[in-house]
Design a protein around this motif. Structure first.
Motif, mmCIF file in Angstrom:
data_model
loop_
_atom_site.group_PDB
_atom_site.id
_atom_site.type_symbol
_atom_site.label_atom_id
_atom_site.label_comp_id
_atom_site.label_asym_id
_atom_site.label_seq_id
_atom_site.Cartn_x
_atom_site.Cartn_y
_atom_site.Cartn_z
ATOM 1 N N ALA A 69 0.818 -1.214 0.000
ATOM 2 C CA ALA A 69 0.000 0.000 0.000
ATOM 3 C C ALA A 69 0.849 1.260 0.000
ATOM 4 C CB ALA A 69 -0.943 -0.007 1.209
ATOM 5 N N TYR A 70 1.942 1.255 0.774
ATOM 6 C CA TYR A 70 2.717 2.494 0.936
ATOM 7 C C TYR A 70 3.776 2.673 -0.146
ATOM 8 C CZ TYR A 70 5.065 6.376 3.217
ATOM 9 O OH TYR A 70 5.600 7.611 3.481
ATOM 10 N N PHE A 71 4.553 1.625 -0.386
ATOM 11 C CA PHE A 71 5.689 1.783 -1.295
ATOM 12 C C PHE A 71 5.322 1.580 -2.758
ATOM 13 C CE2 PHE A 71 7.801 0.819 2.747
ATOM 14 C CZ PHE A 71 8.707 1.873 2.796
ATOM 15 N N PHE A 72 4.349 0.731 -3.031
ATOM 16 C CA PHE A 72 4.009 0.430 -4.423
ATOM 17 C C PHE A 72 2.807 1.218 -4.944
ATOM 18 C CE2 PHE A 72 6.129 -3.741 -3.329
ATOM 19 C CZ PHE A 72 7.289 -3.431 -4.025
ATOM 20 N N VAL A 73 2.037 1.827 -4.042
ATOM 21 C CA VAL A 73 0.877 2.605 -4.491
ATOM 22 C C VAL A 73 0.968 4.044 -4.000
ATOM 23 C CG1 VAL A 73 -1.636 2.773 -4.546
ATOM 24 C CG2 VAL A 73 -0.557 0.519 -4.492
ATOM 25 N N ALA A 74 0.966 4.248 -2.694
ATOM 26 C CA ALA A 74 0.860 5.596 -2.136
ATOM 27 C C ALA A 74 2.030 6.495 -2.534
ATOM 28 C CB ALA A 74 0.733 5.518 -0.608
ATOM 29 N N SER A 75 3.250 6.048 -2.290
ATOM 30 C CA SER A 75 4.418 6.904 -2.549
ATOM 31 C C SER A 75 4.586 7.266 -4.023
ATOM 32 C CB SER A 75 5.686 6.229 -2.013
ATOM 33 O OG SER A 75 5.620 6.095 -0.612
ATOM 34 N N PRO A 76 4.509 6.312 -4.968
ATOM 35 C CA PRO A 76 4.602 6.710 -6.376
ATOM 36 C C PRO A 76 3.501 7.683 -6.796
ATOM 37 C CG PRO A 76 4.898 4.341 -6.152
ATOM 38 C CD PRO A 76 4.448 4.839 -4.821
ATOM 39 N N ILE A 77 2.308 7.495 -6.248
ATOM 40 C CA ILE A 77 1.202 8.382 -6.592
ATOM 41 C C ILE A 77 1.456 9.785 -6.057
ATOM 42 C CG2 ILE A 77 -1.189 8.889 -5.886
ATOM 43 C CD1 ILE A 77 -1.905 6.059 -6.639
ATOM 44 N N TRP A 78 2.004 9.886 -4.838
ATOM 45 C CA TRP A 78 2.316 11.205 -4.280
ATOM 46 C C TRP A 78 3.321 11.931 -5.182
ATOM 47 C CZ3 TRP A 78 6.452 14.067 -2.605
ATOM 48 C CH2 TRP A 78 6.171 15.166 -1.798
ATOM 49 N N VAL A 79 4.371 11.242 -5.577
ATOM 50 C CA VAL A 79 5.384 11.852 -6.438
ATOM 51 C C VAL A 79 4.773 12.272 -7.774
ATOM 52 C CG1 VAL A 79 7.520 11.423 -7.719
ATOM 53 C CG2 VAL A 79 7.292 10.621 -5.351
ATOM 54 N N LEU A 80 4.002 11.389 -8.378
ATOM 55 C CA LEU A 80 3.375 11.678 -9.667
ATOM 56 C C LEU A 80 2.455 12.897 -9.568
ATOM 57 C CD1 LEU A 80 3.012 10.619 -12.605
ATOM 58 C CD2 LEU A 80 1.053 9.319 -11.760
ATOM 59 N N CYS A 99 -4.542 5.409 0.689
ATOM 60 C CA CYS A 99 -3.469 4.425 0.847
ATOM 61 C C CYS A 99 -2.565 4.755 2.037
ATOM 62 C CB CYS A 99 -2.643 4.339 -0.425
ATOM 63 S SG CYS A 99 -3.510 3.549 -1.796
ATOM 64 N N ALA A 100 -2.328 6.038 2.299
ATOM 65 C CA ALA A 100 -1.509 6.419 3.448
ATOM 66 C C ALA A 100 -2.199 6.029 4.751
ATOM 67 C CB ALA A 100 -1.225 7.920 3.423
ATOM 68 N N GLY A 101 -3.513 6.275 4.837
ATOM 69 C CA GLY A 101 -4.248 5.900 6.037
ATOM 70 C C GLY A 101 -4.296 4.404 6.239
ATOM 71 N N VAL A 102 -4.579 3.672 5.173
ATOM 72 C CA VAL A 102 -4.681 2.216 5.269
ATOM 73 C C VAL A 102 -3.320 1.590 5.573
ATOM 74 C CG1 VAL A 102 -5.146 0.125 3.943
ATOM 75 C CG2 VAL A 102 -6.732 2.040 3.824
ATOM 76 N N SER A 103 -2.254 2.091 4.947
ATOM 77 C CA SER A 103 -0.924 1.525 5.195
ATOM 78 C C SER A 103 -0.472 1.793 6.624
ATOM 79 C CB SER A 103 0.091 2.083 4.198
ATOM 80 O OG SER A 103 0.284 3.470 4.384
ATOM 81 N N THR A 104 -0.867 2.934 7.190
ATOM 82 C CA THR A 104 -0.564 3.204 8.596
ATOM 83 C C THR A 104 -1.278 2.203 9.496
ATOM 84 O OG1 THR A 104 -0.278 5.568 8.139
ATOM 85 C CG2 THR A 104 -0.656 4.932 10.437
#
Length: 310
Positions: free
Chosen positions: A219-230, A261-266
């Motif tokens: 959730a965090y490294f493969f979805v949330a973080s790339p989406i934040w950067v994009l 995704c940030a909330g769920v990954s937390t």
């Protein structure tokens, strides 16, 4: 909003106070904005009062609601450490909603400072994960972390006008936490892979913890973080697509997915710590889904004397 892709340096500056209604007056209720960062969602596109409505509702659902469910259902060991972390997550969601609704500096701090406090709280959980109940291995740790929170608060307010300073501070603490997190996950993996009996409580608890670890990484490294950067650095390219979406999605950006995704990954990382803690307390655990979609650890109604041998 900016019509072309901003540079890294220029993006983290609030640009929206440059807008006006043609007569020199601010165009929206909260203008001129005082936050040190603006986001990709077009300001006041759907409302003259709420700056970024899609980022508001996604903060409340993706972060605050996750925190509330965690407080209610995600603390089976009934310890203050997990209740505190989920409570901070609730505050983060409320602060995020207020920030996106106003782009005001005060609400920005009510979003960003709790993010720092959450990582500090999670550091306590992971360092003291295997201590006996009521007998911390490091009695002064909470004091040291409280001082760390105070120092970070002072640094934050001294440099609040520089969004990159917050990012550097938060990411630095996050890297430390994730390092310890990965070390423990790797140890649990080795224990289970080393031929331990599959029916032991330790094996089952480790498997549950590792399951939440994998969910967190996905959730965090493969979805949330790339989406934040994009979303942050390619806003100029994506903004026309966002603004041409049909109502009620008009103006909705990928930042909505980041919030969820940030909330769920937390939540996943906290449940990883809960399963780890259950083993230390001699409790057998399992998982269930609240409302059919929200996985949590629960304690099997039996207690074991020695979790390593049971």
């Amino acid at each position: 909003k900016m019509s072309e892709s901003p540079s890294v340096a220029s993006y983290f500056i609030n640009k929206s106070q440059e807008r006006d209604d043609g007569g020199g007056a601010p165009a929206g209720y909260w203008e001129p904005h005082t936050s040190s960062v603006d986001f990709c969602e077009s300001n006041y596109l759907l409302s003259d009062v709420v700056v970024e409505p899609h980022n508001v509702w996604s903060s409340l659902i993706g972060i605050t609601l996750v925190g509330v469910l965690g407080v209610l259902y995600g603390n089976p060991t009934r310890e203050w450490r997990f209740a505190l972390n989920y409570s901070i997550l609730v505050v983060i969601g409320l602060g995020s909603a207020c920030l996106h609704g106003s782009l005001h500096w005060w609400f920005q701090s009510s979003d960003e400072l709790p993010m720092i406090y959450l990582v500090i709280g999670a550091l306590y959980c992971i360092v003291e994960a295997e201590s006996p109940r009521g007998e911390p291995k490091h009695p002064n740790l909470s004091t040291y972390l409280l001082l760390l929170g105070c120092v970070n608060t002072a640094i934050y307010y001294a440099f609040q006008h520089l969004y990159v300073i917050f990012l550097a501070t938060f990411l630095g603490l996050l890297v430390v936490f994730l390092y310890f997190h990965a070390q423990i996950a790797w140890r649990l993996h080795r224990e289970n892979r080393g031929g331990g009996k599959r029916k032991t409580v330790t094996f089952k608890n480790n498997a549950i913890a590792l399951r939440f670890y994998i969910l967190h990484v996905m959730a965090y490294f493969f979805v949330a973080s790339p989406i934040w950067v994009l979303d942050m650095f390619y806003c100029g390219h994506l903004l026309p697509l966002y603004n041409n979406l049909p109502f009620p999605m008009k103006g909705m950006t990928l930042h909505v997915v980041w919030h969820i995704c940030a909330g769920v990954s937390t939540h996943f990382i906290i449940q990883f710590l809960v399963a780890l803690r259950a083993t230390a307390l001699g409790m057998a655990c399992d998982t269930r889904c609240v409302l059919g979609v929200f996985p949590v650890v629960f304690i099997v109604p039996k207690t074991i004397g020695d979790p390593k041998q049971a």
